[in-house]
Design an enzyme around this catalytic site. Structure first.
Site, mmCIF file in Angstrom:
data_model
loop_
_atom_site.group_PDB
_atom_site.id
_atom_site.type_symbol
_atom_site.label_atom_id
_atom_site.label_comp_id
_atom_site.label_asym_id
_atom_site.label_seq_id
_atom_site.Cartn_x
_atom_site.Cartn_y
_atom_site.Cartn_z
ATOM 1 N N GLU A 40 -59.234 13.598 75.976
ATOM 2 C CA GLU A 40 -58.311 14.652 74.663
ATOM 3 C C GLU A 40 -59.229 15.712 74.221
ATOM 4 O OE1 GLU A 40 -57.578 11.103 72.031
ATOM 5 O OE2 GLU A 40 -56.205 12.331 71.082
ATOM 6 N N LYS A 67 -59.117 4.058 65.912
ATOM 7 C CA LYS A 67 -58.916 4.897 67.187
ATOM 8 C C LYS A 67 -59.703 6.108 67.101
ATOM 9 C CE LYS A 67 -56.348 7.555 70.696
ATOM 10 N NZ LYS A 67 -56.645 9.323 69.800
ATOM 11 N N ASP A 73 -70.332 -0.265 79.794
ATOM 12 C CA ASP A 73 -69.037 -1.342 79.239
ATOM 13 C C ASP A 73 -68.258 -0.365 78.251
ATOM 14 O OD1 ASP A 73 -67.154 -2.485 79.649
ATOM 15 O OD2 ASP A 73 -68.632 -4.317 80.073
ATOM 16 N N HIS A 106 -55.524 19.895 66.147
ATOM 17 C CA HIS A 106 -55.563 19.343 66.943
ATOM 18 C C HIS A 106 -54.788 20.127 68.228
ATOM 19 C CE1 HIS A 106 -55.122 16.118 69.705
ATOM 20 N NE2 HIS A 106 -53.329 15.736 69.975
HETATM 21 P P1 HMG Z 1 -61.119 24.551 62.024
HETATM 22 O O1 HMG Z 1 -61.469 24.171 60.869
HETATM 23 O O2 HMG Z 1 -59.514 25.324 62.375
HETATM 24 O O3 HMG Z 1 -62.114 25.170 62.427
HETATM 25 O O4 HMG Z 1 -60.787 23.142 62.449
HETATM 26 P P2 HMG Z 1 -63.121 26.012 63.067
HETATM 27 O O5 HMG Z 1 -62.551 27.365 64.541
HETATM 28 O O6 HMG Z 1 -62.925 26.993 61.457
HETATM 29 O O7 HMG Z 1 -64.036 26.120 63.524
HETATM 30 C C1 HMG Z 1 -64.953 25.020 63.010
HETATM 31 C C2 HMG Z 1 -66.299 24.116 63.887
HETATM 32 O O8 HMG Z 1 -65.694 23.476 64.427
HETATM 33 C C3 HMG Z 1 -66.816 24.952 64.863
HETATM 34 O O9 HMG Z 1 -68.025 25.652 64.726
HETATM 35 C C4 HMG Z 1 -66.968 24.252 65.572
HETATM 36 O O10 HMG Z 1 -68.247 23.406 65.214
HETATM 37 C C5 HMG Z 1 -65.640 23.158 65.972
HETATM 38 P P3 HMG Z 1 -68.270 26.834 64.845
HETATM 39 O O11 HMG Z 1 -69.077 26.909 65.984
HETATM 40 O O12 HMG Z 1 -67.465 28.295 64.964
HETATM 41 O O13 HMG Z 1 -69.182 28.131 64.204
HETATM 42 N N1 HMG Z 1 -64.476 23.743 66.399
HETATM 43 C C6 HMG Z 1 -64.727 23.754 68.407
HETATM 44 N N2 HMG Z 1 -65.589 23.277 68.525
HETATM 45 C C7 HMG Z 1 -66.045 23.351 69.908
HETATM 46 N N3 HMG Z 1 -64.754 24.181 70.875
HETATM 47 C C8 HMG Z 1 -63.803 24.293 69.703
HETATM 48 C C9 HMG Z 1 -63.461 24.238 68.332
HETATM 49 N N4 HMG Z 1 -63.194 24.781 66.964
HETATM 50 C C10 HMG Z 1 -63.902 24.496 66.557
HETATM 51 N N5 HMG Z 1 -62.965 24.830 70.502
HETATM 52 C C11 HMG Z 1 -61.060 21.210 64.075
HETATM 53 C C12 HMG Z 1 -60.867 22.963 63.731
HETATM 54 C C13 HMG Z 1 -60.571 20.786 65.651
HETATM 55 C C14 HMG Z 1 -62.120 21.222 64.276
HETATM 56 C C15 HMG Z 1 -60.254 20.493 62.712
HETATM 57 O O14 HMG Z 1 -58.701 20.614 62.436
HETATM 58 C C16 HMG Z 1 -60.786 19.065 63.555
HETATM 59 O O15 HMG Z 1 -61.684 18.488 63.192
HETATM 60 N N6 HMG Z 1 -59.708 18.429 63.382
HETATM 61 C C17 HMG Z 1 -59.228 16.803 64.106
HETATM 62 C C18 HMG Z 1 -59.666 16.693 65.480
HETATM 63 C C19 HMG Z 1 -58.996 15.122 65.778
HETATM 64 O O16 HMG Z 1 -59.986 14.166 65.133
HETATM 65 N N7 HMG Z 1 -59.131 15.180 67.188
HETATM 66 C C20 HMG Z 1 -58.638 13.630 67.395
HETATM 67 C C21 HMG Z 1 -57.316 13.689 68.084
HETATM 68 S S1 HMG Z 1 -56.488 13.614 66.903
HETATM 69 C C22 HMG Z 1 -56.947 11.121 67.142
HETATM 70 O O17 HMG Z 1 -56.103 11.254 68.115
HETATM 71 C C23 HMG Z 1 -57.285 10.818 66.087
HETATM 72 C C24 HMG Z 1 -56.667 10.524 64.928
HETATM 73 O O18 HMG Z 1 -55.497 9.825 65.075
HETATM 74 C C25 HMG Z 1 -57.443 9.931 64.273
HETATM 75 C C26 HMG Z 1 -57.231 8.880 62.422
HETATM 76 O O19 HMG Z 1 -55.553 9.390 62.483
HETATM 77 O O20 HMG Z 1 -57.727 8.746 62.125
HETATM 78 C C27 HMG Z 1 -56.502 11.568 64.784
#
Ligand code: HMG
Length: 419
Positions: free
Chosen positions: A79, A258, A274, A373
């Protein structure tokens, strides 16, 4: 060796492999850098009717500070944004002092369900009066665990409707212990039937692992939630509310959990454990108060201007046994983690779950989940549409500007580019 993680996300897989090589022994370095896979002969020993092996992305969320020690956590997930979210949370939490974990216990529980018991009270007394003999019998069925300092610890009974259930707890040390428990339980069946006058319906380990609980906590400085002080405080309040919602609304609780398992499953899978057992344990524990709830809580500590996270769940994790010694990628994962023992690994996994939850709640109560995301999901949409690496690079900014960022739009953009 200390690694400089700056810009890790911008590097190519090859560059990342080279950077983390210093964490690995020579043979594991070769395995990782050559992107070697589970040999088919080994896979054939692990599952039946084998056709081949199945690959998933193997990634790293670096630099988690847990109990004052640094861990780099391998994650297997399909994901987008999960690893990015974990890495992002790890940074903020490290700056605020890191995670603290407590392993409450590390015992596995199994049960022998007896039915057709003529007098349950008498049966209970008869079984309990033979408790030490039954514990020795259990240990005799699996003597190697006693040599390792573990073994059967306790035996107790509960009446459940028509059943009289005998429970056995066992210290399984570094193993998950399913086979160990099942061997011991089956060895007790004849004696339990004789003592109770009833019949055994089944003898099996329970995945409701209430004697393998672990807690991870962290305190994140509110000022790190946003550069704007008012917005940061509003976010802290909303994260606390989000945590409360997951305690009272099962629709939200399921999604909240989740999100926690986005991280937990990924490291459980990477470490050869597991994951069905860990999921079953977590979700049944989420229902332990009689209604399904969020596993973590977040509270806004106004005085210290911190948001305080806590996650408790069963983590019957193993570092030995099962497929762990068979799968070479799993061994790479354990080395990347610094070969922790089962208790230490349980704390690392719970910390990752809490980090994942922190990132999701921050995004949900802030900009919304789609911004971050979808930024990362967009790549998958383009790849699915058939774009090659160069086309993805060209099309990504365009797709991100589109109102409808979906498969159809990705296909249209690709068609336009190729036309
Ligand atoms: P952002 O602030 O736009 O990120 O957040 P940024 O571009 O400013 O980067 C900040 C840091 O995030 C980076 O630091 C990395 O550590 C990391 P840097 O290395 O630049 O100094 N980062 C990355 N690491 C690796 N590859 C990348 C990358 N981009 C940023 N490409 C971020 C962006 C995605 C981190 C933020 O929007 C976030 O945390 N979003 C949440 C995403 C999430 O939870 N995804 C799970 C899937 S959704 C789900 O299934 C769960 C859910 O339903 C659960 C719930 O409801 O509780 C949401």
């Amino acid at each position: 060796m200390k690694i400089n993680w700056t810009g890790f996300s911008k590097k190519t897989p090859k560059e990342r492999q080279e950077l983390v090589s210093s964490l690995l022994s020579q043979d594991k370095q070769v395995f990782l850098t050559q992107n070697q896979q589970l040999p088919i002969q080994t896979a054939d020993q692990m599952a039946e009717h084998l056709l081949g092996t199945f690959s998933l992305p193997f990634a790293l969320a670096p630099d988690f500070l847990i109990n004052g020690k640094t861990y780099h956590i391998p994650m297997v997930t399909e994901e987008p944004s999960v690893v990015a979210a974990a890495s992002f949370a790890a940074k903020l939490i490290k700056r605020s002092g890191g995670f603290t974990t407590t392993v409450h216990n590390r015992l596995m529980i199994g049960q022998v369900a007896l039915y057709n018991v003529p007098d349950k009270k008498m049966a209970e007394q008869a079984i309990l009066s033979h408790k030490s003999q039954l514990l020795s019998q259990a240990n005799d069925a699996h003597p190697s665990i006693v040599k390792r300092g573990g073994g059967a610890c306790d035996l107790w009974l509960e009446e459940k409707e028509d059943f009289l259930v005998t429970y056995l707890s066992v210290d399984t040390k570094e193993a998950m212990g399913a086979n160990m428990l099942n061997t011991m339980l089956e060895a007790l069946v004849p004696e339990l039937e004789e003592l109770s006058g009833g019949q055994s319906l089944m003898a099996i380990l329970s995945n409701y692992a209430t004697e393998s609980l672990v807690t991870a906590t962290c305190r994140v400085e509110v000022r790190y939630l946003s550069r704007d002080k008012t917005e940061a405080q509003q976010l802290a309040q909303k994260m606390e509310l989000a945590s409360q919602l997951a305690q009272v609304d099962i629709y939200r609780a399921a999604t909240h959990n989740k999100g926690i398992f986005n991280g937990i499953d990924a490291v459980v899978l990477a470490t050869g454990n597991d994951w069905r057992a860990i999921e079953a344990a977590g979700h049944s524990y989420a229902n332990q108060q009689g209604s399904y709830r969020g596993l973590s809580t977040w509270t806004y500590d106004l005085e210290n201007q911190q948001i305080v996270g806590e996650l408790t769940l069963p983590m019957p994790i193993a570092t030995k046994g099962g497929s762990i010694g068979l799968n070479p990628t799993v061994q790479v994962a354990h080395e990347l983690l610094g070969n922790p023992n089962a208790k230490e690994l349980a704390g690392v996994i719970a910390s990752l779950g809490l980090a994942q939850n922190f990132a999701a709640l921050k995004a949900l109560t802030g900009t919304g989940i789609q911004a971050g995301h979808m930024k990362l999901q967009a790549k998958s949409l383009l790849l699915l549409a058939g774009a090659n690496e160069a086309e993805v690079t060209q099309l990504l900014p365009k797709l991100l500007k589109e109102k409808h960022r979906n498969q159809e739009t990705a296909q249209q953009l690709l068609a336009q580019l190729r036309h």
